[in-house]
Design an enzyme around this catalytic site. Structure first.
Site, short mmCIF file in Angstrom:
data_model
loop_
_atom_site.label_atom_id
_atom_site.label_comp_id
_atom_site.label_asym_id
_atom_site.label_seq_id
_atom_site.Cartn_x
_atom_site.Cartn_y
_atom_site.Cartn_z
N GLY A 142 3.43 -2.39 -12.28
CA GLY A 142 2.45 -2.41 -11.19
C GLY A 142 2.01 -3.82 -10.85
CG ASP B 271 5.11 1.21 -14.83
OD1 ASP B 271 5.30 2.31 -14.26
OD2 ASP B 271 4.17 0.46 -14.53
NE ARG C 127 -12.05 0.36 -5.03
CZ ARG C 127 -13.01 -0.55 -4.85
NH1 ARG C 127 -13.14 -1.53 -5.71
NH2 ARG C 127 -13.82 -0.47 -3.83
CG HIS D 297 -14.97 -2.87 -14.56
ND1 HIS D 297 -15.10 -4.19 -14.20
CD2 HIS D 297 -13.72 -2.51 -14.18
CE1 HIS D 297 -13.98 -4.60 -13.64
NE2 HIS D 297 -13.12 -3.59 -13.62
#
Length: 311
Positions: free
Chosen positions: A10, A34, A81, A177
């Site tokens: 990523g 991954d 996001r 966070h």
């Protein structure tokens, strides 16, 4: 010293892997995992960089081969996001990913120091803890929510605002966070003073900095490069602690016996067992005390969500 990065294909994972390949101590091993088939190729690509760090990549459903004998595990796997999303929107997908990966960590390298990067960190760290408890291998001193991005953003924004050398800026960021749970203790920054307006504006900018990046990337991603740097700084601090270096202190979100919440970000002294000592975060201003108290309902709800997800 072996460091494993889970989610290494990523945006954060690749940046983190590059930084670790160039900065880990000579003789270290770096293991990339991954689900994406490109991962062994990422490792081959990085293997051409001339540093004394041995690197291997693993793809597929099972991270176990990447985790064997790991001393440090950094987990950045999950979805990023997009505009209009907040960190809690990520919960539905990322909660399951963190749970599944932590089950493998518990089975393969239960004594490793584990840094959780995957958002929403307030919740995913609680999930990780519950998985380790279920497996009977939980050690609260070996699990960390990586909040270093809030610290480096604070350092940068303070230095910009006040015309300081950023290397001279030190700050504790406490709480959690995301959003209002991020609390930079601006009143403690040495050699500088802020007006009430500056404190309010700076606090808000630090809390919303992730959104600033998401919007600036116009749907093309979230904060991957700065997060990669933050995760590298924290990961290297874990390594330095494991190697016996003295006075390695970072802020992190830990199960540290805080009076405020089961998990709370504050400065910790790192060592051979992970958390050697949770440090007091010191005197706070009235603004900071109010902000801290006001965040606790949000923070505790985030934690509860993680605990209940595993149960």
């Amino acid at each position: 010293m072996k460091v494993a990065v889970l989610g290494a294909a990523g945006g954060i994972g690749q940046a983190l892997a590059l930084l670790l390949k160039t900065q880990l101590p000579a003789g270290s091993k770096l293991s990339l995992y991954d689900i994406a088939p490109v991962t062994p190729g990422v490792a081959v690509d990085l293997s051409h960089i001339p540093t004394a760090v041995e690197i291997k990549g693993f793809a597929g459903e099972d991270p176990t081969p990447a985790l064997v004998d790991a001393d440090v595990v950094l987990i950045s796997a999950g979805v990023a996001r997009k505009p209009g999303m907040d960190r809690s929107d990520l919960f539905n997908i990322n909660a399951g990913i963190v749970r599944n990966l932590m089950e493998k960590v518990a089975a393969t390298c239960p004594k490793a120091l584990v840094g959780i990067i995957t958002n929403p960190v307030n919740t995913t760290v609680a999930i990780a803890a519950e998985v380790m408890k279920k497996a009977g291998v939980y050690d609260k001193n070996r699990l960390f929510g990586v909040t270093t991005l809030d610290v480096i953003r604070s350092e940068t924004f303070i230095a910009e605002l006040k015309g300081l050398n950023v290397a001279d800026v030190n700050i504790n960021v406490i709480g959690g966070h995301s959003g209002v749970t991020i609390l930079p203790l601006l009143s403690q920054v040495k050699g500088v003073s802020f007006t009430d307006e500056e404190v309010a504006a700076l606090t808000k900018r630090i809390q919303n900095a992730g959104t600033e990046v998401v919007e600036a990337k116009a749907g093309g991603g979230s904060a991957t490069l700065s997060m990669g740097q933050a995760a590298c700084r924290f990961g290297l601090s874990l390594v330095r602690g494991l190697q016996g270096e003295a006075n390695v202190v970072e802020c992190a979100y830990v199960d540290g016996g805080s009076e405020h919440a089961q998990f709370f970000a504050q400065p910790i002294l790192l060592g051979k067992n992970g958390v050697e000592k949770v440090m007091p975060y010191g005197e706070v201003s009235a603004f900071e005390a109010n902000a801290r108290d006001a965040m606790l309902d949000t923070l505790n709800a985030d934690i509860k969500l993680g605990v209940e997800f595993v149960k």
